[in-house]
Design a protein around this motif. Sequence first.
Motif, PDB file in Angstrom:
ATOM      1  N   ASP A   5       0.842  -1.188   0.000  1.00 35.49           N
ATOM      2  CA  ASP A   5       0.000   0.000   0.000  1.00 35.49           C
ATOM      3  C   ASP A   5       0.878   1.239   0.000  1.00 35.49           C
ATOM      4  N   LEU A  14      -4.059  11.191   6.476  1.00 33.88           N
ATOM      5  CA  LEU A  14      -5.435  10.866   6.111  1.00 33.88           C
ATOM      6  C   LEU A  14      -6.416  11.383   7.160  1.00 33.88           C
ATOM      7  N   ARG A  18      -9.460  14.035   6.591  1.00 32.80           N
ATOM      8  CA  ARG A  18     -10.842  13.752   6.988  1.00 32.80           C
ATOM      9  C   ARG A  18     -11.415  14.877   7.849  1.00 32.80           C
ATOM     10  N   GLU A  46      -6.814   8.476  -3.105  1.00 33.31           N
ATOM     11  CA  GLU A  46      -7.363   7.583  -2.080  1.00 33.31           C
ATOM     12  C   GLU A  46      -8.551   8.225  -1.385  1.00 33.31           C
ATOM     13  N   VAL A  47      -8.438   9.518  -1.101  1.00 35.83           N
ATOM     14  CA  VAL A  47      -9.540  10.231  -0.445  1.00 35.83           C
ATOM     15  C   VAL A  47     -10.781  10.214  -1.344  1.00 35.83           C
ATOM     16  N   ALA A  49     -11.441   8.027  -3.723  1.00 36.69           N
ATOM     17  CA  ALA A  49     -11.923   6.650  -3.852  1.00 36.69           C
ATOM     18  C   ALA A  49     -12.779   6.259  -2.646  1.00 36.69           C
ATOM     19  N   ARG A  50     -12.377   6.674  -1.474  1.00 36.20           N
ATOM     20  CA  ARG A  50     -13.148   6.356  -0.273  1.00 36.20           C
ATOM     21  C   ARG A  50     -14.477   7.099  -0.270  1.00 36.20           C
ATOM     22  N   ALA A  53     -16.747   5.304  -2.680  1.00 38.63           N
ATOM     23  CA  ALA A  53     -17.201   4.039  -2.110  1.00 38.63           C
ATOM     24  C   ALA A  53     -18.322   4.233  -1.101  1.00 38.63           C
ATOM     25  N   SER A  54     -18.376   5.403  -0.469  1.00 42.06           N
ATOM     26  CA  SER A  54     -19.429   5.670   0.522  1.00 42.06           C
ATOM     27  C   SER A  54     -20.627   6.383  -0.097  1.00 42.06           C
TER      28      SER A  54
END
Length: 871
Positions: A5, A14, A18, A46-47, A49-50, A53-54
């Motif tokens: 990763d 991260l 957030r 990555e932020v 993508a998350r 996903a939500s």
Amino acid sequence: MIGGDLLTGRDSELAAIRRALSGVGNFTGVVIAGAAGVGKTRLAREVLARAAASGGRTYWIVGTQSARQLPLGAFTASICDTMSDPISDVRRVVNFFATQERRDRVLIGVDDAHLLDGLSAHVVHQLAQARGIRLVVTLRTGGDEPDAITALWKDDLLARLDLEPLSAVNTRRMIESTLGGAVDSRSANRFWKLTGGNALFLRQLLKDQIAAGAIRQVAGVWMWDERVAVSDSLGDMVGRQLSRIAPDVALVVDILSQYEPLPVDVLCDLVHRRDLEEAERISLVTVERSGSKLMARLAHPLFGELRRAVASEMYLSRIRGKLAERLAKDSDADMHATVRRALLALESDLPADPSLYLDAARFAMTLLDLDLSDRFATAAADAGVSEAVGLRAISQAGRGHGDRAEATLAGIGLNDTDGHHWATVRAANLIWNLGRPREASAILNNLASTRESEAELAERVAVESCVDAVMARGETAAEKARAALRSRALPDFHAMLASIALTTAEGARGRLDDITEVVTEAIERAITSSQASPTRLWYGAVYARACRLNGRIDECVRSASQLSESARDVPGLAYANLAFLQGLAELARGELPAAVKLLHEALAGAEKHSVTTGLRPASCFALAEAHAKLGQPDAANAAITQARQCVPADYLFMEAALAVARGWALAAGGYLTDAISIARAAGEDARKRGQPTHELACMQVAAQWGDASGAARARELARELSLPLADAVALHTESLRAGDGEGLLAAAADYRELGDRAAAADVAAQAAVAFSRNQQRKRSLYAAGLAQQLATDCGGLCTPALRNPIGQPLTDRQREIIELVATGLSNKEIAERLVTSVRTVEGHVYRAYQRLGAESREELVEIMRTGQDGS
């Protein structure tokens, strides 16, 4: 092979992102600023993508150099209609995203914002003021970003996160995540230094090493050899401008690739000053003031690797020669400078300089670079310097290559110059590197029959003390070692041998207080003397082991730290010895995960360098104990299997250590009766040999496994040794035999005071059981809580004592049977193992079910592992 990763080590970043996106501080997002390749884009993606996903709606906008020439170039894909005037187009783009925000949560990623055109930057600024939209913007520092982008954080619209390069710790975590296994500390540190913690460079450099076979797994540890493989891909990332520079500027870089930092006045004797200035202007070289001098170095460590990869060897040889000649005009500042200059000369087109090589061989030995010392000594010997032959033999012995050293030393006859001296060195090599003390003794007996000078006698007696030490003749070893050390004619190398023998013998006899001055002198000698340096970390391990046997854990840790500080960044086998010394200290004080990591590195180093020293068995002993204490019987048994294959038959001084390690491995697997039997037998053998601290160690571990039969003898040893550790073991065994919870708590406190937290945890757990059996519930809970806290402090201690449920403690027989159940044995196999009937085993298992409230074998094992019953 490449996985992992890329966000390893970015947890705190991260979390900060957030918080900004959640509106903390009234921000509508975050600007991630940092140097090229530091990981800004990966983090931003990555932020997003998350968020996707939500259930959020996300957009990705990229600033590019080509689109920078177009108005709203970054947003052309978002504009469907033909562009009209700039104001209308800006309003249209902002409205488009605002409309999307009314339908769903919108998160916009803007990558490389420093490359945005003015109107695109204005759109981003407008979006940041639309409170419902969230932004993640990346920005390369040092660029010329539009004012509207700068205003994002200056106007407190977005939080600014300055993304720093990966730390050394997080670099290692990323490497291990990528490789899927442990990497040794030295290799990880080299990656960190070469890449500067740049995640992009790190990933590519790691890829290059794997592709070239320069990094490989040895004994479960990834280790990087001395070469650095670089690909065109890495060159494109790091130094594309290197391929486009003029030859005169390239010469500046190439010289620094061979030797840096370099004083500017020295460098300018080899290149034109204007070329150095140009190299600095285009950021290939940095020049900084150090005191009264200007020093030049490469702007990035990888520049040197990239240039070396494409330059011809003849070209580089000529550069090294010119540089060596120029450096020789000035006095070397220290031994490091001499070694570096000699290496330039050795790898150049200059004629051989045997005198320089000989000096460099000694200095490299003092610096613990024994591979380099061997190269210099070989070059000097090839040039006809007879003195270099013996020096090469010591380098070979110090590198753990006992067979090579034996071949070299066997060629020096007794009638040759210093033949007696080299015969004693040969005997020492046979003892410590090849495990053949009886052959060494024959050589020494032959020397004793000749006429010897005072110096020769002292040298022989010093090595004889080593024969006695390894064959567990402690009193004789101590007498001979002291006699040798009294001679002022004793060379440093032999003085270290005598110090090793004396420390081994007196450590086993519990008399370390008698040799304080010897220890101090030995450590000082090992740090400063070229002859003694090859034994530095070896002596450190001998002394650390002696300290542990005598209950001086703090001194064990302190001395290991002192010697480690003197040996930072050592290469080759020296690093493996350093890792063992540090691992032994961590094991002694109960830092088990750290100990396991370091000891595996030591074992991998021993295997990689094909050594014939005691490093391999000693590492296996310590690993078996550490894995066993963590409740890992398979790993512990693997270490023991390897240890038994490499302990020489005449190494009687290692027998107690091997027995304790075997006992720990058996105890971890549930074979408590066998473990205790081995410890008792080894303790009795140690008693016969006059090794009371070895006997005490066997008695202590047996008590930790539940054996109190040695209580009377432990009290005798306490009176004989007058050591706080002996007093603690006596109190421990006596209280265990009496079922005295308070006495066990007092013993746990004694162990803790001595620095042995693992032993303290075991004894506190035994106290909890004793209190429980005596219906003292509150005291039992207190002792159990103390045991669990100590176990946690040790990194997850999981020993037999901690696996005995405190609420309803089992009998010793029940506990042993359930330990065997935990290994997966059937009732029939357990019965065969314990030489009893299957019905008896079934009865014990059934009663354990009842006592602990378990309904299955799996639940029973889980209760044993947690130390908590089902009530």
